[in-house]
Structures are given as C-alpha cells and as structure tokens.
Design an enzyme around this catalytic site. Structure first.
Site, PDB file in Angstrom:
ATOM      1  N   GLU A 176      71.245  20.410  29.221  1.00 12.73           N
ATOM      2  CA  GLU A 176      70.291  19.953  28.207  1.00 12.73           C
ATOM      3  C   GLU A 176      69.031  19.402  28.868  1.00 12.73           C
ATOM      4  OE1 GLU A 176      72.946  15.876  27.786  1.00 12.73           O
ATOM      5  OE2 GLU A 176      72.636  17.162  26.044  1.00 12.73           O
ATOM      6  N   ASP A 229      66.081   8.988  27.815  1.00 14.88           N
ATOM      7  CA  ASP A 229      65.439  10.306  27.704  1.00 14.88           C
ATOM      8  C   ASP A 229      63.946  10.270  27.969  1.00 14.88           C
ATOM      9  OD1 ASP A 229      67.453  10.480  24.735  1.00 14.88           O
ATOM     10  OD2 ASP A 229      68.008  11.032  26.775  1.00 14.88           O
TER      11      ASP A 229
END
Ligand code: 6LW
Length: 516
Positions: free
Chosen positions: A176, A17
C-alpha cells in the site's frame, strides 16, 4: 551526510501516513486524520527538522462528508504534490464519505478547494504524478490487486483509461501507500508492505516507464524495524524528498512504544525522518534512530483570549471545532453545549489536541454548575478515559470513567461546588525491569477545588494504546460536554519525552494527595 538525526518525531503525536513536497526551498507535510476535523494538517519547514503547523486542507465538513463514516474510516493516507503554481492533495475518504478526492490551493496554508472526486480510483493511499506529456497519473492501493494505476483528467475528474494492475509488491502482505518518482533514467515506485503494525516495511521497484514492468529491489524490504529493539517501531509508509544539501531523505510513520518490553505506544503513529543513501541506483533508507535531548513543550490556552481557538491544532470528531465550541467574550470562557451524546457516540461534543510527548500533564478548569462534562483522553468510541463533573446541590461530583471495548469502570469523589481543576497525568514507565509488567504508561486522574486535591483513579496505559485500541489514530486529550452548558477557563498542556529514572514509586507530593 546526517541531516536528520533528531530526538523526536518531526510531527509528534498522532500524525500517521505522512507525505511531503519541496517547493522553492520550503517543505510542506500532510498527514491522515481519520474521523477528526479539521482534516489533513499542513506543516511547513525550511530545514526538514523544525516544522510549523500552518493550516489544514479540510476545514469545511462538506469537503469530506465524514457525517456517518464509522471508525476507523475517514480521511486516510494523503499525497501532497505541486505543479505549475498549484498544490495538490489527493486522498481517499475510506469506509464511506466522498471516496477519492483531489484538493488544490495556491497557498498551502489555505483555503483549499472543495475537492474534485475521482470516481475511477476505487482504492486507498492515492499518489499523484505527471507523465512526461503532462498527463496526471494516480497510483493507489486496492486489495487484493495490490498497487493499481489510472490516468485521469484533473480538470474533470474523469478517468482517461481503465485502471490497470501495476505491482504486486515484493511478497510481503498488504502492499500500500505507493509513491512514484522520476530520478535519472528510472521511474521509482516506493510502497509500504507488511501492514502498519510491527511488520511494517518500505519496499521499492523501478522501471523505465511509469506503467512498468517493475523490477523489485534485490534487497527489499529496504527498511523495516521488525525484530529489532529500535526506539521507533512500525516504520513504513514513506515518501522520498530532496534534502537542503541535495541528498535524499525519507519521511515515514512509526510508533514509540514505551517500557521495557516496548509493546505499547500511547501516542499512536507519528511522523519521522531518516536519511537515504543511494546504492547501485536503489534508495536505502537508514534505520530511524532518535538522537539529541528529549523534546519538551508547555502550552496554555486561556479562553479569555479571543484567539485561543485560532491555533490549527484543535480537532473535533466528525465535526469542526466551531461546530462544538464557542468562546464567550463576556465571561472569558470556552462553552460546550452538551446534546446528550456521550464519549462513546459517533459525534461527541469533544474538542481536543494530540498528546505529543510520552509523559504529559493536561489540566483544565471547568464549571459544570449547569451541565455535565469535563476532560477526557480519546482513542476512539470504545477506548477512552475521562474526568466528568456534575453539580448536585452544593457539591461538585467528580467521576473518573474508564471505557475499554464496552467495559466501563467509574470512581467518584465530591468537592465543593463551583470551578474544579481537572488533571490527567501521563507518565511513560522507565526502562528498568521493574516497570516491565506494566508495559504501558501510567495514568492518574485527579481533581482539585478549594484547596483539596483528590486522585480518583490510576490506570495502566497499555489498555489505551495504539496496539490495544487498534484504532488508526492515537491519544487525543480534550474538553467535552454531554448535557447542558459546560464552560472552561483554560487548557494547559505540559509534555516531555524525558525518560524517567527507575520507578521509585509516588513522590512526596503524590503521597500527600487524597485518594478517592
Ligand atoms: C492508510 C493505509 C493504512 O491509508 O492504514 O495500515 C490507513 N495502513 O496505508 C490509515 O492509516
């Protein structure tokens, strides 16, 4: 314009991420860390290629309150941005803890603030941008509404409006990790879809307003490795950034599965870089390919060095390294005091570092004369393997332990009492068909003392991989204690991404070793 072809990730080992910001010609990268502390490592670069770990956003447990947050919860995907002399990192502590928090600093190496809670942001993967009038906009993922947005006051943490649904994505599952960018006359909304496994993808939409309506890119997903045999899979969760020559690049996550079938990734999700072309006003990231010679690294931490724990790469589970470990200046050793918690506990006495190369050897010299502990590789509470030492009379009893989803197997060997050198050897398989059936990396657990070296166990790494453990982290190799005082002289790491030639079986040295 190929500024980014590299042989390895820009942040190797479990660095999922990623988010990046460019400030005055210098790049700063942050990554998620789930249950580990310190959290949110900050890397620095001036060319997007060579990166230095300069610190961590979260160095005090109370900044995130991970106490009893269960795996895979914890510090999930962050976004780093900069405005008016201040660095901002916004993140959600998921499945417990503080929820959505914004940390600030004027120096990205730290210290960072205690954090401002944004209660209105009831979702994950928050992004931070500012409208033309300077109002802060938080865009985030909230199942099942996909991408949501809310304006907030960054001085008070209060929402300035009700959160609004923003975009449902391009039609793939799980939209997302949204990021908003201003470019030309458009606002661009970049997202990840397809989930963080093999179907992971990058999608994009644009609008004349940060609130939409959003027009999806006709060729979404603009990047995915799904269905390819590329060396880097699961590519997605990206953040756009300007390159030193004024072009555009994408920093994103991916995995490096090993073996012929490319099915198992021992290291977990890492951070990669790829160039972006602009086509008809849309960003088109190039496939993530690896080029150039294999990365290598040698690192020895001698605990007689009072600065041995200053390196920002040491991590512990739901506690800070300082809470589980100390250096004894008199003996020149690292000390871990076991508290009865095992490696399957939420808060083990464990101090580790990320495995960063597809083949690696980690050794440590341990003295467990008055304790029980050793060297372990951890994916999470249910997926780990270890070499554990205890002393019985004049013998050091070494136990290799392998834990898999509640199953555990052990192997034992006895060596002369005193200091024992433990070694975890990890070898990526070759790409030849004969290695196909193993699929994962090859794991050997060894111990040596007084001139004797024993191989206690050999394991198939497919069972300790990102895909099998299904933990959001990756392989962390470290020192641990379960009882009494266990001390260590050193921790040595040697890693390479060099692909081994065909698996020609054990080497001469290996054939001479005793097998427990
Ligand atoms: C991250 C989200 C995700 O916040 O997993 O699978 C979370 N996708 O984008 C943790 O990595």
């Amino acid at each position: 314009m190929t500024t980014t072809q590299r042989s390895s990730p820009i942040a190797a080992g479990f660095h999922p991420d990623p988010s990046v910001v460019l400030v005055d010609g210098v790049y700063y990268l942050v990554n998620s860390t789930m249950e580990y502390l310190p959290a949110l490592p900050v890397h620095r670069s001036t060319d997007l290629l060579e990166w230095t770990h300069i610190g961590n956003v979260v160095t005090r447990p109370e900044q995130v309150d991970l106490g009893d947050v269960p795996t895979p919860g914890g510090v999930w995907a962050p976004t780093i941005r900069y405005r008016d002399g201040v660095f901002y990192v916004i993140v959600t502590v998921a499945l417990g803890g503080r929820g959505c928090v914004v940390f600030t600093a004027t120096d990205p190496s730290g210290p960072w603030s205690d954090g401002l809670s944004l209660r209105a942001v009831d979702g994950i993967d928050p992004d931070l941008a500012w409208d033309d009038d300077g109002t802060a906009i938080v865009t985030y993922a909230r199942y099942p509404h996909a991408i949501q947005q809310v304006r907030v006051d960054l001085a008070t943490g209060e929402a300035l409006e009700q959160p609004r649904p923003l975009w449902v994505g391009s039609g793939l599952s799980t939209p997302e990790s949204p990021h908003l960018y201003r470019r030309g006359g458009y606002w661009y909304l970049l997202a990840a879809e397809g989930g963080t496994e093999r179907g992971h993808a990058v999608t994009v939409a644009r609008s004349s307003s940060p609130e939409g309506p959003w027009e999806g890119c006709p060729s979404n997903p603009v990047l995915t490795a799904a269905g390819t045999r590329r060396p880097v899979q699961n590519t997605g969760h990206g953040d756009l950034v300007e390159t030193p020559d004024g072009g555009t690049a994408l920093i994103l996550l991916g995995v490096r599965p090993v073996g012929f079938t490319q099915a198992f990734s021992p290291l977990g999700r890492e951070t990669f870089l790829t160039d972006v072309d602009w086509v008809d006003g849309w960003p088109r990231p190039r496939p993530v390919l690896l080029a150039g010679g294999p990365a290598r690294q040698e690192a020895v931490f001698d605990f007689a060095d009072p600065a041995a724990l200053d390196d920002p790469g040491w991590i512990a589970v739901r506690r800070t390294p300082a809470e589980v470990a100390s250096l004894d200046g008199a003996t020149g050793r690292l000390c871990l005091a076991g508290d009865g918690a095992g490696l399957d506990a939420r808060r083990p006495v464990f101090l580790g570092r990320r495995q960063r190369h597809l083949s690696a050897t980690v050794t440590a010299r341990v003295d467990a004369t008055v304790g029980v502990g050793g060297l372990a590789a951890r994916h999470d509470e249910r997926h780990w393997f270890a070499l554990e030492v205890r002393t019985e009379g004049s013998a050091a009893v070494v136990t290799a332990r392998a834990a898999l989803s509640g199953f555990e197997r052990t192997w034992e060997a006895t060596l002369p009492a005193g200091e024992v050198e433990l070694a975890i050897e990890l070898r990526q398989p070759s790409r030849d068909i004969r290695a196909m059936w193993t699929g994962g990396d090859h794991i050997r657990l060894c111990a040596a003392a007084s001139g004797r070296r024993v191989v206690l166990a050999e394991l198939d790494g497919r069972y300790w991989s990102f895909e099998t453990a299904n933990s959001f982290t990756g392989r962390v190799i470290g020192l641990y204690a379960t009882e009494g005082m266990v001390t260590f002289a050193d921790y040595a790491y040697s890693g390479t991404d060099q692909l081994p030639d065909a698996d020609d079986g054990p080497s001469a040295a290996e054939r001479s070793e005793e097998v427990a």
